[in-house]
Design a protein around this motif. Structure first.
Motif, PDB file in Angstrom:
ATOM      1  N   ARG A 299       0.831  -1.214   0.000  1.00 36.84           N
ATOM      2  CA  ARG A 299       0.000   0.000   0.000  1.00 36.84           C
ATOM      3  C   ARG A 299       0.862   1.260   0.000  1.00 36.84           C
ATOM      4  N   ASP A 300       1.827   1.309   0.924  1.00 36.55           N
ATOM      5  CA  ASP A 300       2.649   2.508   1.074  1.00 36.55           C
ATOM      6  C   ASP A 300       3.949   2.432   0.270  1.00 36.55           C
ATOM      7  N   PHE A 301       4.355   1.254  -0.101  1.00 36.75           N
ATOM      8  CA  PHE A 301       5.544   1.089  -0.941  1.00 36.75           C
ATOM      9  C   PHE A 301       5.435  -0.245  -1.672  1.00 36.75           C
ATOM     10  N   GLY A 302       6.046  -0.297  -2.832  1.00 37.00           N
ATOM     11  CA  GLY A 302       5.974  -1.502  -3.655  1.00 37.00           C
ATOM     12  C   GLY A 302       6.876  -2.603  -3.123  1.00 37.00           C
ATOM     13  N   VAL A 303       6.430  -3.831  -3.257  1.00 36.34           N
ATOM     14  CA  VAL A 303       7.195  -5.013  -2.863  1.00 36.34           C
ATOM     15  C   VAL A 303       7.131  -6.006  -4.011  1.00 36.34           C
ATOM     16  N   GLU A 304       8.282  -6.522  -4.417  1.00 34.50           N
ATOM     17  CA  GLU A 304       8.292  -7.443  -5.549  1.00 34.50           C
ATOM     18  C   GLU A 304       8.128  -8.905  -5.146  1.00 34.50           C
ATOM     19  N   TYR A 305       8.062  -9.168  -3.830  1.00 38.96           N
ATOM     20  CA  TYR A 305       7.943 -10.537  -3.345  1.00 38.96           C
ATOM     21  C   TYR A 305       6.583 -10.755  -2.688  1.00 38.96           C
ATOM     22  N   PRO A 306       6.136 -12.003  -2.585  1.00 40.26           N
ATOM     23  CA  PRO A 306       4.844 -12.275  -1.945  1.00 40.26           C
ATOM     24  C   PRO A 306       4.903 -12.089  -0.436  1.00 40.26           C
ATOM     25  N   PRO A 307       3.746 -12.017   0.231  1.00 36.87           N
ATOM     26  CA  PRO A 307       3.694 -11.664   1.659  1.00 36.87           C
ATOM     27  C   PRO A 307       4.469 -12.586   2.580  1.00 36.87           C
ATOM     28  N   GLY A 308       4.566 -13.873   2.243  1.00 34.73           N
ATOM     29  CA  GLY A 308       5.259 -14.806   3.118  1.00 34.73           C
ATOM     30  C   GLY A 308       6.744 -14.556   3.237  1.00 34.73           C
ATOM     31  N   ALA A 309       7.282 -13.707   2.359  1.00 37.17           N
ATOM     32  CA  ALA A 309       8.706 -13.374   2.431  1.00 37.17           C
ATOM     33  C   ALA A 309       8.981 -12.263   3.435  1.00 37.17           C
ATOM     34  N   LEU A 310       7.953 -11.511   3.806  1.00 34.59           N
ATOM     35  CA  LEU A 310       8.168 -10.318   4.622  1.00 34.59           C
ATOM     36  C   LEU A 310       8.780 -10.635   5.983  1.00 34.59           C
ATOM     37  N   ALA A 311       8.420 -11.775   6.556  1.00 29.53           N
ATOM     38  CA  ALA A 311       8.918 -12.116   7.891  1.00 29.53           C
ATOM     39  C   ALA A 311      10.441 -12.146   7.936  1.00 29.53           C
ATOM     40  N   VAL A 312      11.070 -12.719   6.911  1.00 28.90           N
ATOM     41  CA  VAL A 312      12.533 -12.816   6.923  1.00 28.90           C
ATOM     42  C   VAL A 312      13.192 -11.502   6.533  1.00 28.90           C
ATOM     43  N   PHE A 313      12.420 -10.535   6.059  1.00 32.30           N
ATOM     44  CA  PHE A 313      12.962  -9.204   5.792  1.00 32.30           C
ATOM     45  C   PHE A 313      12.898  -8.333   7.036  1.00 32.30           C
ATOM     46  N   ILE A 314      11.880  -8.541   7.851  1.00 35.06           N
ATOM     47  CA  ILE A 314      11.651  -7.681   9.011  1.00 35.06           C
ATOM     48  C   ILE A 314      12.600  -7.995  10.167  1.00 35.06           C
ATOM     49  N   LEU A 315      12.789  -9.273  10.475  1.00 38.78           N
ATOM     50  CA  LEU A 315      13.561  -9.657  11.660  1.00 38.78           C
ATOM     51  C   LEU A 315      14.964  -9.056  11.684  1.00 38.78           C
ATOM     52  N   PRO A 316      15.754  -9.136  10.594  1.00 40.93           N
ATOM     53  CA  PRO A 316      17.109  -8.562  10.664  1.00 40.93           C
ATOM     54  C   PRO A 316      17.103  -7.047  10.855  1.00 40.93           C
ATOM     55  N   ALA A 317      16.005  -6.379  10.515  1.00 34.34           N
ATOM     56  CA  ALA A 317      15.927  -4.924  10.680  1.00 34.34           C
ATOM     57  C   ALA A 317      15.912  -4.520  12.146  1.00 34.34           C
ATOM     58  N   ALA A 318      15.697  -5.472  13.049  1.00 32.00           N
ATOM     59  CA  ALA A 318      15.720  -5.184  14.491  1.00 32.00           C
ATOM     60  C   ALA A 318      17.142  -5.113  15.022  1.00 32.00           C
ATOM     61  N   PHE A 319      18.143  -5.426  14.193  1.00 28.01           N
ATOM     62  CA  PHE A 319      19.534  -5.431  14.625  1.00 28.01           C
ATOM     63  C   PHE A 319      20.305  -4.335  13.904  1.00 28.01           C
ATOM     64  N   GLY A 320      21.428  -3.961  14.456  1.00 24.99           N
ATOM     65  CA  GLY A 320      22.188  -2.858  13.896  1.00 24.99           C
ATOM     66  C   GLY A 320      22.813  -3.163  12.546  1.00 24.99           C
ATOM     67  N   ASP A 321      23.340  -4.354  12.396  1.00 17.87           N
ATOM     68  CA  ASP A 321      24.009  -4.748  11.155  1.00 17.87           C
ATOM     69  C   ASP A 321      23.069  -5.664  10.382  1.00 17.87           C
ATOM     70  N   TYR A 322      22.342  -5.098   9.429  1.00 18.12           N
ATOM     71  CA  TYR A 322      21.328  -5.876   8.727  1.00 18.12           C
ATOM     72  C   TYR A 322      21.945  -7.033   7.961  1.00 18.12           C
ATOM     73  N   ALA A 323      23.027  -6.780   7.251  1.00 20.09           N
ATOM     74  CA  ALA A 323      23.640  -7.820   6.421  1.00 20.09           C
ATOM     75  C   ALA A 323      24.052  -9.023   7.255  1.00 20.09           C
ATOM     76  N   ALA A 324      24.693  -8.764   8.402  1.00 17.50           N
ATOM     77  CA  ALA A 324      25.134  -9.867   9.257  1.00 17.50           C
ATOM     78  C   ALA A 324      23.938 -10.599   9.856  1.00 17.50           C
ATOM     79  N   ALA A 325      22.937  -9.847  10.317  1.00 12.82           N
ATOM     80  CA  ALA A 325      21.755 -10.473  10.914  1.00 12.82           C
ATOM     81  C   ALA A 325      21.008 -11.312   9.882  1.00 12.82           C
ATOM     82  N   PHE A 326      20.913 -10.794   8.671  1.00 13.54           N
ATOM     83  CA  PHE A 326      20.234 -11.557   7.625  1.00 13.54           C
ATOM     84  C   PHE A 326      20.999 -12.834   7.301  1.00 13.54           C
ATOM     85  N   ALA A 327      22.332 -12.736   7.209  1.00 10.22           N
ATOM     86  CA  ALA A 327      23.145 -13.910   6.906  1.00 10.22           C
ATOM     87  C   ALA A 327      22.998 -14.973   7.988  1.00 10.22           C
ATOM     88  N   TRP A 328      22.993 -14.560   9.265  1.00 11.81           N
ATOM     89  CA  TRP A 328      22.805 -15.523  10.343  1.00 11.81           C
ATOM     90  C   TRP A 328      21.423 -16.158  10.276  1.00 11.81           C
TER      91      TRP A 328
END
Length: 376
Positions: free
Chosen positions: A58-87
């Motif tokens: 609604r507020d911004f475009g997303v190219e992936y389906p909704p079930g992918a959002l969970a794994v995008f949101i969690l690393p954003a809670a940490f300071g180093d997104y790249a490292a958190a996402f990799a873990w």
């Protein structure tokens, strides 16, 4: 089937350790010095949702389906997104290895090698998430836990759509077991992911789905690789990838070929005996057909095949696994180090075509009649 699910805990732990060792190896300069990463896009989505309270689609475009959002949101809670996402992806990989080990320990060893087989792309793509969900769904179905299997398959489809190619096979499996109503669980789970966004942002969700379906012929696909080897096509950048201009007709042809192959596989499975061996083999074949004949063939798509192909048993499985390994090695010849050399001057075009033909050969091995495959 019971014996195939018996793996000693110490073996499973050792194989999971092997995966983490290989995960560490791909951080070395040999693999990571020219990495092409996707996590900045995921970070943008996660930050928008978690820290700015924006509604995806609604507020911004997303190219992936909704079930992918969970794994995008969690690393954003940490300071180093790249490292958190990799873990986070490392954790998905460990669980994936454990699930495969519960089905076949030899296959788990191959999956544990996935980081070195796929290279640095495994660190910054979220494809291990839908791969884990898909394999876990198959494991549950094979154990006759139909509701759990369908629930996991529903989440997998909501995460990245491609696991839908296994849905008709799962329907035939559950129908033969007298548990076809369990499929309603999968439908309900997928609906729970899509329907809220269909209500609050119907246009945005539709554009996301339409954007995936309308993508042009991507430069690494089978259809495109013939033109880059034998011609001089014009390359354009759209839909977040490099594609061939003016070849929409070829894209349609391959889309029809992809659909026809999938329908043929679904019907062939439904008409034959519904054994665990056939379910795993046809699942691998369906995903391979989707990858090999698609208009888009990004290198991370091969991650989908890594946990499925080695679950195929016998000489057929050994041959198929050897072909998949060949395709993975050929991919690393040009990606990521020489990817833009290929885009700009079609350098390594013959290698890209060889990789794609190898995937077609892999599909042929998976679908070949049993009486012929037994002689492979």
């Amino acid at each position: 089937m019971t014996s195939s699910f018996r793996s000693r805990p110490e073996l499973v732990a050792a194989v999971c350790g092997l995966f983490l060792f290989c995960w560490g190896l791909v951080h070395l300069d040999f693999w990571s010095r020219h990495a092409i990463v996707d996590w900045p896009t995921y970070e943008r989505y996660g930050e928008a949702i978690l820290h700015h309270g924006l509604v995806p689609y609604r507020d911004f475009g997303v190219e992936y389906p909704p079930g992918a959002l969970a794994v995008f949101i969690l690393p954003a809670a940490f300071g180093d997104y790249a490292a958190a996402f990799a873990w986070q992806m490392a954790a998905c990989g460990v669980v994936l290895v454990a699930v495969v080990a519960a089905m076949r320990i030899e296959a788990a060893v191959y999956v544990a090698l996935a980081p070195v087989l796929a290279g640095s792309l495994i660190l910054s793509r979220f494809d291990l998430w839908p791969a884990l969900l898909t394999v876990a769904a198959l494991a549950a179905l094979l154990r006759e836990r139909h509701r759990l299997g369908w629930g996991l398959l529903g989440v997998a489809v909501a995460a990245k759509l491609w696991p839908f190619v296994i849905v008709p096979l799962a329907l035939a499996w559950s129908y033969r077991a007298g548990r076809s109503r369990a499929a309603l669980v999968g439908a309900a789970v997928a609906a729970a992911a899509f329907v809220p966004f269909a209500i609050v942002a119907p246009q945005g969700l539709w554009e996301s789905l339409r954007g995936q379906a309308s993508r042009p012929l991507q430069i690494e696909s089978l259809g495109a690789s013939f033109f880059t080897v034998f011609g001089h096509p014009r390359v354009i950048t759209t839909h977040g990838s490099q594609n061939l201009a003016g070849h929409g007709g070829i894209g349609v042809v391959f889309a029809l070929l992809q659909l026809a192959t999938l329908v043929g596989l679904w019907l062939a499975f439904a008409r034959g005996p519904t054994t665990s061996t056939r379910l795993l083999r046809y699942s691998a074949a369906a995903v391979c057909a989707f990858v090999a004949f698609g208009k888009v063939l990004s290198p991370q798509f091969l991650l989908w095949l890594i946990p499925l192909v080695p679950l195929v048993r016998g000489r057929r499985g050994l041959t198929a696994t050897a072909l998949l390994t060949t395709a993975l090695i050929l991919t690393q010849v040009w990606f990521p180090d020489r990817y833009f050399d290929y885009v700009n001057s079609f350098y390594d075009a013959a290698v890209v075509l060889a990789r794609n033909i190898t995937l077609v050969a892999l599909l042929a091995v998976l679908v070949w009649p049993d009486r012929v495959a037994s002689r492979l």
